[in-house]
Design an enzyme around this catalytic site. Structure first.
Site, PDB file in Angstrom:
ATOM      1  N   SER A 195       0.864  -1.338   0.146  1.00 22.92           N
ATOM      2  CA  SER A 195       0.150   0.169   0.033  1.00 22.92           C
ATOM      3  C   SER A 195       0.685   1.142  -0.030  1.00 22.92           C
ATOM      4  O   SER A 195       2.401   1.091   0.722  1.00 22.92           O
ATOM      5  CB  SER A 195      -1.067   0.152   1.057  1.00 22.92           C
ATOM      6  N   SER A 199       2.573   2.070  -2.382  1.00 25.57           N
ATOM      7  CA  SER A 199       3.938   1.685  -3.385  1.00 25.57           C
ATOM      8  C   SER A 199       3.988   2.498  -4.366  1.00 25.57           C
ATOM      9  O   SER A 199       4.967   2.417  -5.059  1.00 25.57           O
ATOM     10  CB  SER A 199       3.682   0.371  -3.795  1.00 25.57           C
ATOM     11  N   SER A 207      -2.193  -7.288  -3.825  1.00 28.28           N
ATOM     12  CA  SER A 207      -1.867  -8.754  -3.946  1.00 28.28           C
ATOM     13  C   SER A 207      -0.385 -10.266  -3.671  1.00 28.28           C
ATOM     14  O   SER A 207       0.406 -10.068  -3.792  1.00 28.28           O
ATOM     15  CB  SER A 207      -1.771  -9.366  -5.334  1.00 28.28           C
TER      16      SER A 207
END
Length: 201
Positions: free
Chosen positions: A37, A39, A109
């Site tokens: 999160s 990135s 993911s």
């Protein structure tokens, strides 16, 4: 599978994937952005979609937050729900690629096994895993949604990178440095799509 599944059969249709791709003028593929999160997954995916759209490429961006407003609104953030979230998105992305679209997905993911299952569902030749590699410290500094702050304060449990693991790809097709300028990253991705003869413009 449900007990009545033997009554559900796959119907072939006269319009093929190749015919749809010919109509669009490019191949249908799934560009799977993964990373922590903050990135830059959604930012880079959105900028790439805009660049492709301006070049006349048919695209669709599936974003992790957006699908939870509809397709996956019944799912939480347990391991089982996260797996189901990725499974559903993988199925939708595969159908969209069959339609001849370039599908961009921006999802944390966090588990390799889930990403591998999507790759197998979509097809190895149509799935490009893009790892947006940004150090955790930088992601925390960005913290656009304030989630890291909540996780550090104990207000948000099972948050990837803090108290839930993120399994970085072992050998992604594309490894992006998330600290670079978005314009540079988009240029790298456009070059890749041209080299692989996915787009021509």
């Amino acid at each position: 599978m449900a007990l009545h599944d033997e009554n559900v059969v796959w119907h072939s249709h006269p319009v093929t994937v190749a015919a749809r791709e010919q109509l669009h003028g490019h191949r249908g593929v799934v560009l799977w952005f993964t990373g922590l999160s903050g990135s830059g997954k959604s930012t880079v995916a959105g900028a790439l979609e805009e660049a492709l759209h301006h070049r006349g490429v048919s695209t669709y961006l599936l974003d992790g937050d957006n699908v939870r407003h509809g397709l996956c609104r019944d799912l939480g953030f347990s391991d089982a729900d996260r797996q189901e979230n990725i499974r559903r998105v993988g199925e939708v992305a595969s159908l969209m690629a069959d339609a001849g679209l370039i599908v961009l997905t921006a999802f944390i993911s966090p588990h390799r096994a889930e990403r591998q299952l999507v790759k197998e569902r979509v097809g190895h030749d149509r799935f490009i895993e893009i790892y947006v590699n940004t150090p955790l410290a930088i992601c925390e500094q960005r913290d656009p949604k304030g989630l890291y702050k909540k996780a550090r304060a104990g207000e948000l449990r099972n948050f990837t990178g803090i108290d839930a693991i993120y399994e970085a790809p072992d050998s992604p097709q594309v490894h992006l440095n998330g600290e670079q300028l978005v314009t540079n990253l988009v240029s790298q991705l456009l070059d890749l799509l041209r080299r692989r003869d996915i787009i021509r413009s």
